[in-house]
Design a protein around this motif. Structure first.
Motif, PDB file in Angstrom:
ATOM      1  N   ARG A   1     -13.165 -39.288  18.238  1.00  0.00           N
ATOM      2  CA  ARG A   1     -13.434 -39.571  16.828  1.00  0.00           C
ATOM      3  C   ARG A   1     -14.932 -39.735  16.589  1.00  0.00           C
ATOM      4  O   ARG A   1     -15.702 -40.090  17.474  1.00  0.00           O
ATOM      5  CB  ARG A   1     -12.722 -40.852  16.378  1.00  0.00           C
ATOM      6  CG  ARG A   1     -13.315 -42.091  16.979  1.00  0.00           C
ATOM      7  CD  ARG A   1     -12.478 -43.346  16.747  1.00  0.00           C
ATOM      8  NE  ARG A   1     -13.242 -44.537  17.164  1.00  0.00           N
ATOM      9  CZ  ARG A   1     -13.408 -44.908  18.426  1.00  0.00           C
ATOM     10  NH1 ARG A   1     -12.871 -44.204  19.412  1.00  0.00           N
ATOM     11  NH2 ARG A   1     -14.139 -45.959  18.716  1.00  0.00           N
TER      12      ARG A   1
ATOM     13  N   TYR B   1     -13.542 -43.150   9.381  1.00  0.00           N
ATOM     14  CA  TYR B   1     -13.009 -42.491  10.573  1.00  0.00           C
ATOM     15  C   TYR B   1     -12.779 -40.996  10.351  1.00  0.00           C
ATOM     16  O   TYR B   1     -12.288 -40.581   9.299  1.00  0.00           O
ATOM     17  CB  TYR B   1     -11.644 -43.073  10.969  1.00  0.00           C
ATOM     18  CG  TYR B   1     -11.601 -44.548  11.222  1.00  0.00           C
ATOM     19  CD1 TYR B   1     -11.818 -45.073  12.494  1.00  0.00           C
ATOM     20  CD2 TYR B   1     -11.321 -45.441  10.183  1.00  0.00           C
ATOM     21  CE1 TYR B   1     -11.755 -46.434  12.722  1.00  0.00           C
ATOM     22  CE2 TYR B   1     -11.262 -46.803  10.404  1.00  0.00           C
ATOM     23  CZ  TYR B   1     -11.479 -47.295  11.676  1.00  0.00           C
ATOM     24  OH  TYR B   1     -11.421 -48.649  11.898  1.00  0.00           O
TER      25      TYR B   1
ATOM     26  N   ASP C   1     -16.930 -42.287  13.971  1.00  0.00           N
ATOM     27  CA  ASP C   1     -16.574 -43.409  13.102  1.00  0.00           C
ATOM     28  C   ASP C   1     -17.828 -44.101  12.596  1.00  0.00           C
ATOM     29  O   ASP C   1     -18.925 -43.908  13.119  1.00  0.00           O
ATOM     30  CB  ASP C   1     -15.596 -44.384  13.774  1.00  0.00           C
ATOM     31  CG  ASP C   1     -16.207 -45.215  14.892  1.00  0.00           C
ATOM     32  OD1 ASP C   1     -17.396 -45.549  14.824  1.00  0.00           O
ATOM     33  OD2 ASP C   1     -15.473 -45.559  15.839  1.00  0.00           O
TER      34      ASP C   1
END
Length: 529
Positions: free
Chosen positions: A310, A318, A312
């Motif tokens: 990810r 996110y 973020d």
């Protein structure tokens, strides 16, 4: 090994201006894309996701007050579920904070593909005119790869000294800082390192990072209207400051999920995608308890549990990519517990993803659709009127000396709105609050807009989009909520009326979500003129 998460947040300031009144229309679950180039829509079950699990996720994050502003779940390239908590909306951008870093990394990847640099290049080689009188061994050894993997060798995040440099060179400031560790050996979350990646892109391309990315990344993905904060010399801040829409976050994740392919075109080399999202360096000691921030770090991407990764950003932004499930989850929010949101994803959404399409469940789909169409951050309704309203409506309160340099305020009430005005030495600023409903507009008032880089006084203050709500908490207390809905932040202004006087107390949402970041807020006191 040291981890220094995002403690560079600066609380937002008060910001007001005249606005126009219009309402918010709920968006259906399976709406048409906002514009050509949008992701295709589908139902959850067609993409192998149970609607009841998605509903359970939403109910769980609301119950725990995790502060979500938007959610988009994409599977097999199709949007299976989407929702915005009003006054946030599909057509509004949202501040990404450190999710911006993954876009900066992508800029480096594109520059590598064009032969403009190599990640083994030394950082000092790009800035011969900005070097300190003595170049340490560690500084001389620092590579682009060390910036990408947050192993530049610094003992503290360097963004603080950079932001404090209001007019000079952030690059020179960065290069003058001590480098305590051998680059490549010591992980430290370092937003200043990401800024240097942006500066390097600008140096080798002659373009600001946003301008460089626009034809190469943003336009092919159908991302329009992006903006990015810059330093005093016009270099994009890199590690924060990018604003795009929720669907744009999802498109970015889809690009990475598809190994750099988008709409049949190779936008980004697959080799770069693999390197950037792989486990490049450890970011925790062996004794650190298992959570989302000790799974390893790539090139400005975090490794996550369940073989995912990810980008973020602070307070809950996110772009979560799940290759094994062929899925992307985009979320914006304002939370003090980023792990809690991911925990709910793992508990409710991940197990809902099945290998094949599911049978339609009309009841569950209807319940989810209704829920997603009615999401709101609307504060509790109390009273839309008070006997005090009539006695003060349209009258002016002269203010005592204050930090905002405000001279007077007034409140004008109608059946469904309150227009608040503040007069300073330059102009009259106003904002209209719906009574127990949201009203959209734009704002500009004494105080800082919700941004990190302090603007010089000679620059015009940019307007910020805002939604406003007002209600009477009791006959003598009127409360206004202002949501800066292209940021995660909001402001609550409580107005106490007594015997011809008013006292306005301000509380910002950053302080409520993260008390350690609290900043003294102004209190205005006035008397009827």
């Amino acid at each position: 090994m040291t981890i220094n998460r995002r403690n560079f947040l600066k609380s937002t300031g008060v910001s007001l201006a005249g606005i126009s009144l219009f309402s918010i229309s709920p968006k259906p679950l399976w709406a048409e894309p906002l514009a050509s180039g949008g992701l295709p829509r589908s139902s959850p079950e067609r993409q192998g996701i149970a609607s009841q699990n998605l509903l359970a996720f939403i109910e769980a994050v609301e119950k725990d007050k995790l502060g979500l502003h938007s959610l988009m779940v994409v599977r097999h390239g199709k949007v299976a579920a989407e929702g915005w908590w009003a006054p946030y909306a599909p057509d509004l951008k949202h501040t990404l904070f450190s999710l911006s870093k993954s876009f900066t990394s992508t800029g480096i990847g594109l520059a590598v593909a064009e032969g403009k640099l190599k990640i083994t290049d030394k950082v000092i080689s790009f800035f011969p005119q900005e070097l300190p009188p003595i170049v340490s061994t560690n500084l001389a050894a620092m590579r682009i790869k060390d910036l990408l993997t947050m192993t530049s060798g610094h003992d503290k995040d360097t963004i603080g000294p950079l932001i404090q440099e209001k007019a000079g060179s952030w690059v020179r400031t960065f290069l003058a800082l001590p480098v305590e560790h051998e680059p490549g050996t010591h992980f430290l979350y370092n937003t200043g390192a990401t800024y240097m990646l942006s500066a390097i892109v600008q140096k080798v391309t002659g373009q600001n990072l946003l301008d460089y990315l626009t034809p190469r990344l943003l336009q092919p993905l159908g991302i329009i209207g992006a903006d990015w904060e810059t330093d005093p010399q016009g270099i994009a801040t890199g590690g924060f400051g990018l604003r795009i829409r929720t669907e744009d976050i999802a498109k970015f994740g889809q690009l990475y999920l598809q190994k750099g392919m988008y709409n049949g075109k190779q936008i980004l080399p697959a080799t770069w995608v693999a390197e950037a999202t792989a486990y490049q360096v450890p970011n925790a000691t062996a004794t650190t308890p298992a959570h989302e921030w000790n799974q390893g770090y790539g090139y400005q991407f975090w490794r996550s549990r369940h073989q995912s990764y990810r980008g973020d950003g602070a307070m809950g932004q996110y772009c979560l990519v799940l290759p094994e499930q062929d899925a992307v989850i985009a979320i914006t929010s304002e939370t003090s517990n980023m792990q809690a949101i991911l925990n709910q994803v793992w508990e409710h959404i991940l197990p809902a993803m099945k290998p094949a399409a599911l049978s339609a469940n009309a009841a569950s789909q209807k319940a989810l659709k209704q829920k997603l169409a009615s999401l709101t951050l609307l504060p509790a309704q109390v009273n839309s009127t008070s006997p005090v309203a009539k006695s003060i409506s349209g009258k002016t309160f002269k203010l005592a000396d204050n930090d905002l340099k405000a001279q007077s305020v007034s409140f004008s009430f109608t059946n469904n709105a309150c227009t608040f005005k503040l007069q300073d030495a330059q102009e009259t600023h106003q904002i209209t609050c719906g009574l127990n409903t949201w009203v959209f507009g734009e704002s500009r008032m004494p105080g800082e807009p919700p941004r990190f880089v302090r603007m010089e006084a000679k620059e015009p203050k940019p307007k910020e989009k805002i939604a406003a709500f007002g209600t009477w908490k009791n006959p003598d207390t009127f409360e206004m909520t202002w949501v800066f809905n292209e940021t995660p932040h909001s402001e609550t202004v409580t107005c106490f009326f007594e015997n011809g006087t008013v006292r306005l107390e301000y509380k910002d949402s950053v302080a409520a979500k993260a008390p350690e970041r609290a900043k003294p807020r102004p209190t205005l006191e006035g008397r009827l003129a």
